[in-house]
Scaffold this motif. Structure first.
Motif, PDB file in Angstrom:
ATOM      1  N   VAL A  20       0.847  -1.194   0.000  1.00  0.00           N
ATOM      2  CA  VAL A  20       0.000   0.000   0.000  1.00  0.00           C
ATOM      3  C   VAL A  20       0.882   1.243   0.000  1.00  0.00           C
ATOM      4  O   VAL A  20       1.876   1.325   0.727  1.00  0.00           O
ATOM      5  CB  VAL A  20      -0.943  -0.016   1.223  1.00  0.00           C
ATOM      6  N   GLN A  21       0.502   2.213  -0.802  1.00  0.00           N
ATOM      7  CA  GLN A  21       1.342   3.399  -0.998  1.00  0.00           C
ATOM      8  C   GLN A  21       0.924   4.583  -0.138  1.00  0.00           C
ATOM      9  O   GLN A  21       1.753   5.423   0.204  1.00  0.00           O
ATOM     10  CB  GLN A  21       1.314   3.793  -2.482  1.00  0.00           C
ATOM     11  N   VAL A  22      -0.360   4.683   0.201  1.00  0.00           N
ATOM     12  CA  VAL A  22      -0.835   5.779   1.045  1.00  0.00           C
ATOM     13  C   VAL A  22      -1.811   5.223   2.074  1.00  0.00           C
ATOM     14  O   VAL A  22      -2.781   4.550   1.722  1.00  0.00           O
ATOM     15  CB  VAL A  22      -1.530   6.888   0.221  1.00  0.00           C
ATOM     16  N   THR A  23      -1.535   5.518   3.338  1.00  0.00           N
ATOM     17  CA  THR A  23      -2.446   5.175   4.421  1.00  0.00           C
ATOM     18  C   THR A  23      -2.761   6.446   5.200  1.00  0.00           C
ATOM     19  O   THR A  23      -1.847   7.202   5.537  1.00  0.00           O
ATOM     20  CB  THR A  23      -1.831   4.134   5.377  1.00  0.00           C
ATOM     21  N   ALA A  24      -4.027   6.669   5.463  1.00  0.00           N
ATOM     22  CA  ALA A  24      -4.443   7.764   6.333  1.00  0.00           C
ATOM     23  C   ALA A  24      -5.036   7.159   7.588  1.00  0.00           C
ATOM     24  O   ALA A  24      -5.743   6.147   7.528  1.00  0.00           O
ATOM     25  CB  ALA A  24      -5.461   8.658   5.632  1.00  0.00           C
ATOM     26  N   GLY A  25      -4.734   7.756   8.736  1.00  0.00           N
ATOM     27  CA  GLY A  25      -5.209   7.148   9.960  1.00  0.00           C
ATOM     28  C   GLY A  25      -5.534   8.130  11.057  1.00  0.00           C
ATOM     29  O   GLY A  25      -4.874   9.165  11.203  1.00  0.00           O
ATOM     30  N   ILE A  35      -3.674   0.878  12.697  1.00  0.00           N
ATOM     31  CA  ILE A  35      -3.012   2.072  12.174  1.00  0.00           C
ATOM     32  C   ILE A  35      -1.663   2.288  12.842  1.00  0.00           C
ATOM     33  O   ILE A  35      -0.696   2.723  12.193  1.00  0.00           O
ATOM     34  CB  ILE A  35      -3.927   3.300  12.356  1.00  0.00           C
ATOM     35  N   GLU A  36      -1.552   1.997  14.139  1.00  0.00           N
ATOM     36  CA  GLU A  36      -0.266   2.151  14.829  1.00  0.00           C
ATOM     37  C   GLU A  36       0.819   1.303  14.165  1.00  0.00           C
ATOM     38  O   GLU A  36       1.939   1.783  13.909  1.00  0.00           O
ATOM     39  CB  GLU A  36      -0.403   1.756  16.297  1.00  0.00           C
ATOM     40  N   GLY A  49       6.147   5.087   0.864  1.00  0.00           N
ATOM     41  CA  GLY A  49       4.993   5.855   0.428  1.00  0.00           C
ATOM     42  C   GLY A  49       4.702   6.946   1.434  1.00  0.00           C
ATOM     43  O   GLY A  49       5.605   7.588   1.962  1.00  0.00           O
ATOM     44  N   ARG A  50       3.446   7.121   1.775  1.00  0.00           N
ATOM     45  CA  ARG A  50       3.047   8.224   2.635  1.00  0.00           C
ATOM     46  C   ARG A  50       2.031   7.773   3.676  1.00  0.00           C
ATOM     47  O   ARG A  50       1.004   7.178   3.343  1.00  0.00           O
ATOM     48  CB  ARG A  50       2.444   9.346   1.777  1.00  0.00           C
ATOM     49  N   PHE A  51       2.347   8.055   4.938  1.00  0.00           N
ATOM     50  CA  PHE A  51       1.386   7.883   6.016  1.00  0.00           C
ATOM     51  C   PHE A  51       0.886   9.262   6.397  1.00  0.00           C
ATOM     52  O   PHE A  51       1.678  10.157   6.700  1.00  0.00           O
ATOM     53  CB  PHE A  51       2.007   7.197   7.240  1.00  0.00           C
ATOM     54  N   ILE A  52      -0.445   9.434   6.387  1.00  0.00           N
ATOM     55  CA  ILE A  52      -1.033  10.754   6.632  1.00  0.00           C
ATOM     56  C   ILE A  52      -1.799  10.718   7.953  1.00  0.00           C
ATOM     57  O   ILE A  52      -2.895  10.135   8.031  1.00  0.00           O
ATOM     58  CB  ILE A  52      -1.988  11.168   5.495  1.00  0.00           C
TER      59      ILE A  52
END
Length: 392
Positions: A20-25, A35-36, A49-52
């Motif tokens: 997965v490239q982007v996760t928002a949490g 999410i942690e 990638g990016r964690f938002i």
């Protein structure tokens, strides 16, 4: 590789393996562990990638909607009031035809404030256009999350992978974690149907006047119908690589059963033991586990329940004024079936209350000894003294 993982981390591992490239949490009990763990994967470079981190669940879904629109693989997770806060954006995700995957840990809605198990939160979102897949244990949660990406990316609809609060999310068990090479073979990089590109500017999600709105909704409906067939194909391919499959439904001892219990989630595991015990005593009882709630497997359910005299649906949820939600759907699925089994609907386990084996045996006994249910929904395990103090 076999590892001892809690159910939440089974989903986190699947997200890592899916690249997965982007996760928002946004943290909310009992989803927080999912999410942690993913945030730690991004922090230590295990995931790229990016964690938002966002300020609310509404923003979490908005963030992955935006990311998915650029053509990347996305994930988020939530529970209970967090899911309710997302409601507007759930419609947006499905109507935009975005292959988002979300982990949903079933938790009761308040007030009163309750962090424990109850399926009403996810079932309240049943009309948002999301595919919904319910899992019995941690292994199924990991496997289903991987399959969810294949399914979402083939039909261009979002998928909700649902597990029970604490009974699955916080329970540790041995789980087979697949090799990355095998996952890559099963789940190749995403090939989006469309993606925002600064080099080719486009306007998306604009006003849809009466001349085209119905056609857009019909296309979602057709995609949901297609998802039923694609789900079976994805499971076949998953089984070819990993040796496991689950089906839209699973039946145990239904071929000769006079009474069939219908369950979903972790209560299925307890029901398996009870059914085995009762069959050992000569009782003609079967079990139907419902995994795929949306799209609803109408024909499979009709075939499985057609030979039974009675059906007992165990609902860990409730729709006020109507009854258990799974029972409503199954009753509709059986409409027109001749002869149709007599249906009993039992409500149990709300707000995290246990569903022990003796309660399921009582449920079975009530179904067996009564020609028809005395009420539209039979509430099990109530404290009558406490109920009386609540008043009406």
């Amino acid at each position: 590789m076999r590892q001892v993982l809690e159910g939440s981390h089974a989903i986190s591992e699947a997200v890592r393996l899916a690249r997965v490239q982007v996760t928002a949490g946004y943290p909310i009990t009992p989803q927080t562990h999912i999410i942690e763990a993913i945030s730690e994967h991004f922090a230590d470079g295990t995931m790229t990638g990016r964690f938002i981190p966002v300020e609310s669940e509404h923003s979490s879904m908005a963030a992955v909607v935006g990311a998915a629109t650029t053509g990347v693989r996305t994930f988020t997770a939530t529970s209970s009031h967090g899911l309710a806060l997302m409601h507007e954006m759930l419609h947006w995700a499905s109507a935009a035809r975005l292959p988002i995957v979300m982990g949903e840990v079933n938790r009761a809605l308040g007030p009163g404030w309750n962090i424990w198990m109850d399926q009403t939160d996810s079932l309240a979102q049943r009309d948002t256009g999301w595919i919904q897949l319910y899992c019995e244990d941690g292994q199924e949660a990991l496997d289903t999350t991987l399959m969810a990406y294949r399914l979402a990316e083939q039909v261009n609809l979002p998928v909700m992978v649902v597990i029970d609060a604490f009974f699955v999310s916080h329970t540790f068990e041995p789980i087979e974690v697949p090799d990355q090479d095998d996952v890559d073979r099963f789940l190749p990089p995403i090939k989006p149907r469309f993606a925002l590109d600064p080099k080719e500017p486009a306007a998306l999600y604009q006003m849809a006047p009466p001349a085209c709105y119905m056609e857009m909704r019909r296309s979602i409906d057709l995609a949901m119908d297609q998802a039923a067939d694609v789900f079976g194909e994805v499971e076949e391919e998953f089984e070819a690589v990993f040796g496991r499959r689950y089906g839209s439904i699973e039946t145990v001892g239904c071929d000769d059963a006079e009474i069939i219990l219908v369950t979903t989630g972790s209560a299925t595991s307890t029901s398996r033991m009870v059914v085995e015990k009762l069959r050992g005593q000569g009782e003609k009882v079967g079990l139907l586990k419902l995994k795929r709630f949306r799209p609803f497997p109408v024909e499979a359910i009709r075939r499985a329940l057609a030979g039974a005299r009675k059906v007992a649906v165990l609902d860990r949820n409730f729709c006020f004024g109507v009854g258990g939600i799974f029972a409503q759907e199954i009753r509709a699925a059986l409409c027109g079936l001749e002869p149709a089994p007599v249906m009993f609907n039992f409500i149990a386990g709300l707000g995290g209350r246990d569903i022990p084996p003796n309660l399921i045996e009582e449920l079975y006994s009530t179904t067996k000894t009564h020609a028809a249910p005395a009420e539209k929904s039979i509430w099990m395990g109530l404290n009558e003294e406490l109920l009386e103090s609540c008043g009406i």
